[in-house]
Write a protein that holds these residues in place. Structure first.
Motif, PDB file in Angstrom:
ATOM      1  N   VAL A 281       0.806  -1.218   0.000  1.00 48.15           N
ATOM      2  CA  VAL A 281       0.000   0.000   0.000  1.00 48.15           C
ATOM      3  C   VAL A 281       0.840   1.269   0.000  1.00 48.15           C
ATOM      4  O   VAL A 281       0.302   2.366  -0.156  1.00 48.15           O
ATOM      5  CB  VAL A 281      -0.966   0.007   1.202  1.00 48.15           C
ATOM      6  N   ASN A 282       2.157   1.121   0.179  1.00 47.43           N
ATOM      7  CA  ASN A 282       3.001   2.321   0.158  1.00 47.43           C
ATOM      8  C   ASN A 282       4.453   1.916  -0.060  1.00 47.43           C
ATOM      9  O   ASN A 282       4.893   0.855   0.388  1.00 47.43           O
ATOM     10  CB  ASN A 282       2.883   3.098   1.470  1.00 47.43           C
ATOM     11  N   VAL A 283       5.196   2.779  -0.756  1.00 45.27           N
ATOM     12  CA  VAL A 283       6.625   2.569  -0.985  1.00 45.27           C
ATOM     13  C   VAL A 283       7.357   3.860  -0.672  1.00 45.27           C
ATOM     14  O   VAL A 283       6.996   4.923  -1.172  1.00 45.27           O
ATOM     15  CB  VAL A 283       6.917   2.152  -2.448  1.00 45.27           C
ATOM     16  N   VAL A 284       8.359   3.777   0.187  1.00 40.82           N
ATOM     17  CA  VAL A 284       9.205   4.926   0.505  1.00 40.82           C
ATOM     18  C   VAL A 284      10.597   4.643  -0.047  1.00 40.82           C
ATOM     19  O   VAL A 284      11.222   3.640   0.319  1.00 40.82           O
ATOM     20  CB  VAL A 284       9.281   5.181   2.018  1.00 40.82           C
ATOM     21  N   ASN A 285      11.058   5.500  -0.930  1.00 38.73           N
ATOM     22  CA  ASN A 285      12.393   5.351  -1.506  1.00 38.73           C
ATOM     23  C   ASN A 285      13.360   6.208  -0.698  1.00 38.73           C
ATOM     24  O   ASN A 285      13.304   7.429  -0.727  1.00 38.73           O
ATOM     25  CB  ASN A 285      12.400   5.765  -2.977  1.00 38.73           C
ATOM     26  N   LEU A 286      14.267   5.535   0.036  1.00 36.99           N
ATOM     27  CA  LEU A 286      15.197   6.235   0.908  1.00 36.99           C
ATOM     28  C   LEU A 286      16.438   6.720   0.168  1.00 36.99           C
ATOM     29  O   LEU A 286      17.225   7.496   0.718  1.00 36.99           O
ATOM     30  CB  LEU A 286      15.609   5.329   2.068  1.00 36.99           C
ATOM     31  N   GLY A 287      16.641   6.243  -1.029  1.00 33.57           N
ATOM     32  CA  GLY A 287      17.810   6.656  -1.792  1.00 33.57           C
ATOM     33  C   GLY A 287      19.105   6.037  -1.306  1.00 33.57           C
ATOM     34  O   GLY A 287      20.189   6.439  -1.734  1.00 33.57           O
TER      35      GLY A 287
END
Length: 424
Positions: A172-178
């Motif tokens: 339901v969600n994706v966080v790209n931390l780099g």
């Protein structure tokens, strides 16, 4: 027959050569003069079979009576070496011969139900797989279930944190931390994410986020105990944070614990003690009130990969192909009371109880499998298989447990109320 094959035949006999037609699933000879299994490694090589970025030997020496002597207080020898039939379980127990079919894994086994190897991702009774979450692209390095949330969080070296709905199994969600996620745990409503030179702290209930400086290089391990957050890094230092000003950050760096000479790979908390395992082959024991190092344990011959506290025992694993059980002595030190040996290096340990409240140890090995052992006997309860090494193990509520492997796949498992024979 080529020269190499002729030499193998001379040394081991014709039966030591694997049949190339069997490998292709086309051998129709019965009996066949060649092996219908992989060519064995010549005996007494002394080396592990598992893949590793480290060079290591599997310690094949017999158990030392000195190392296995128990503390009279805990009577540990009687606890960890039970009898089964006429023999000692620890010495005579024969592991099941089941192994997963590598041709089936690659989708090209032609033997079907006649194949001698498993066409299943696990075997054993009392548990089953529920779902496979496959949207990460690289190694799963952490799985977290924060308190009060119906979401599962997974971190990967692909640089993302994915949020999964526990009811639907959907991302339901994706966080790209780099940056690569090196490690990840949850404690209460907090998720702590180990990065290079920093720790990310998320409060999923209050929607707060903080960045904690302290680690030098990759933050390889994280644990919480006695209201203190600890993180071990590849510089051999353990950073410690305690409560700070809520207006700025609820975390204040209070100490840097120095003592290891190489990467701090794993951390565990038991009672008032912090345990740290390192690539320098040692385990250090720290007092969490004073943050002083109380002792150094030197029982392993390679990187200490995982630590867990169970009952009054400390369990440690290593690339030296062993799991060691440590117990406190009357003098206040810790000593090895039992050594369990694997054929491959051990990556990670985790523990939980099954549906019958029996303690189960999960032991992830470099051969892409996870062994399940019932404690304290170390009798095998089953195995889980993956395409790549399982580096993340996590326990959930309601008999759930999770594995994350090198392909980026998270598998959801569950203990069954009524035992059921494994199936794919």
């Amino acid at each position: 027959m080529d020269i190499k094959a002729a030499r193998r035949t001379e040394r081991f006999g014709a039966r030591a050569i694997t049949c190339v037609y069997w490998q292709a699933g086309k051998c129709n000879r019965n009996p066949c003069s060649f092996l219908h299994r992989e060519t064995p490694i010549p005996p007494n090589t002394g080396y592990c079979n598992g893949k590793s970025t480290y060079s290591h030997k599997c310690m094949k020496k017999p158990h030392s009576s000195a190392n296995n002597k128990s503390s009279p207080k805990h009577n540990s020898k009687n606890v960890f070496i039970r009898k089964m039939g006429g023999g000692s379980l620890a010495g005579d127990y024969q592991k099941p011969s089941q192994s997963i079919c590598r041709y089936w894994v690659n989708g090209n086994c032609v033997r079907g139900e006649h194949c001698r190897d498993l066409h299943s991702w696990f075997y054993g009774d009392g548990f089953s797989t529920l779902a496979k979450l496959r949207e990460h692209k690289k190694v799963i390095t952490g799985i977290a279930l924060p308190a009060g949330s119906d979401k599962l969080y997974s971190g990967s070296t692909d640089g993302t944190i994915r949020t999964w709905d526990c009811h639907t199994g959907k991302c339901v969600n994706v966080v790209n931390l780099g940056a690569e996620v090196i490690s990840m745990i949850s404690e209460g409503p907090w998720i702590f994410i180990g990065l290079r030179n920093a720790i990310k702290a998320w409060n999923v209930q209050a929607a707060l986020e903080f960045t904690l400086d302290g680690p030098k290089g990759r933050a390889l391990s994280i644990v919480v105990g006695s209201e203190t957050l600890f993180a071990g890094d590849e510089d051999g230092v353990i950073s410690a944070w305690r409560g700070g000003s809520e207006s700025i950050s609820p975390f204040k760096l209070v100490a840097s614990l120095n003592g290891h000479t190489s990467d701090v790979v794993c951390l565990a908390v038991g009672g008032k003690m912090l345990y740290s395992g390192s690539m320098d082959h040692s385990i250090k024991v720290w007092d969490m009130d004073t943050l002083d190092c109380k002792m150094t344990l030197s029982g392993h011959a390679d990187t200490v990969t995982s630590l867990i506290c169970w009952d009054s025992y400390l369990l440690s694993s290593s690339f030296d192909c062993t799991v060691k059980v440590w117990v406190a002595t009357e003098e206040g030190s810790l000593k090895v009371t039992y050594t369990h040996r694997e054929e491959n290096g051990v990556l990670a340990l985790c523990g939980m109880t099954d549906a019958d409240a029996k303690p189960i140890l999960f032991c992830s090995c470099l051969d892409n499998s996870v062994r399940l052992y019932e404690l304290p006997s170390f009798s095998e309860r089953g195995r889980l298989f993956a395409r790549r090494e399982v580096r993340s193990l996590e326990i959930g509520p309601g008999g759930l447990f999770f594995t994350g492997d090198g392909t980026g796949s998270v598998t959801v498992w569950k203990w069954l109320d009524e035992p059921k024979v494994s199936s794919s």
